[in-house]
Design a protein around this motif. Structure first.
Motif, short mmCIF file in Angstrom:
data_model
loop_
_atom_site.label_atom_id
_atom_site.label_comp_id
_atom_site.label_asym_id
_atom_site.label_seq_id
_atom_site.Cartn_x
_atom_site.Cartn_y
_atom_site.Cartn_z
N MET A 59 59.14 -22.39 20.24
CA MET A 59 57.97 -23.87 20.90
C MET A 59 57.45 -25.04 19.46
SD MET A 59 57.29 -22.77 23.66
CE MET A 59 56.32 -24.09 24.55
N ARG A 60 58.20 -24.09 18.79
CA ARG A 60 57.89 -25.34 17.46
C ARG A 60 59.10 -26.39 18.13
NH1 ARG A 60 57.67 -22.50 12.82
NH2 ARG A 60 55.17 -22.50 13.01
N GLY A 61 60.32 -26.53 18.48
CA GLY A 61 61.41 -27.13 18.78
C GLY A 61 60.68 -28.37 19.55
N VAL A 62 60.02 -27.75 20.32
CA VAL A 62 59.50 -28.28 21.60
C VAL A 62 58.62 -29.33 20.73
CG1 VAL A 62 57.73 -28.54 23.60
CG2 VAL A 62 59.47 -26.69 23.79
N SER A 63 57.98 -28.67 20.35
CA SER A 63 56.61 -30.06 19.76
C SER A 63 57.17 -31.35 18.84
CB SER A 63 55.30 -28.98 19.26
OG SER A 63 55.82 -29.30 17.71
N ARG A 64 58.09 -30.58 18.53
CA ARG A 64 59.28 -31.09 17.08
C ARG A 64 60.59 -32.84 18.26
NH1 ARG A 64 55.50 -30.71 12.49
NH2 ARG A 64 55.92 -29.39 11.52
#
Length: 87
Positions: A59-64
């Motif tokens: 999910m951090r990859g999505v937000s980044r």
């Protein structure tokens, strides 16, 4: 070839961002591989633990902005379904 100062700067910036994004995607893949190896070994508790660790990273990859939201949702759904099937 870049002729303007902005274009030269953009090339430098793109190279830096590409390295950062490559590292982020690689880190996410490592977490996913840990889940898949736990699934392959048949250890449900280890697989569930690895999945819990992988979810925030993905999910951090999505937000980044390095992965698309639906791609991560699909991968998480498939991984969680495979963990659920373990005995």
């Amino acid at each position: 070839m870049a002729n303007t100062p902005q274009a030269r700067k953009r090339i430098r910036r793109n190279d830096r961002r590409a390295d950062i994004n490559k590292a982020r995607v690689s880190r996410i893949r490592t977490f996913v591989k840990k889940v898949e190896s736990a699934i392959a070994s048949g250890d449900k508790t280890a697989a569930a633990e690895a999945l819990r660790a992988a979810q925030p990273e993905m999910m951090r990859g999505v937000s980044r902005g390095v992965l698309h939201k639906n791609t991560v949702a699909r991968k998480l759904s498939r991984l969680s379904a495979r963990v659920k099937l373990l005995g």
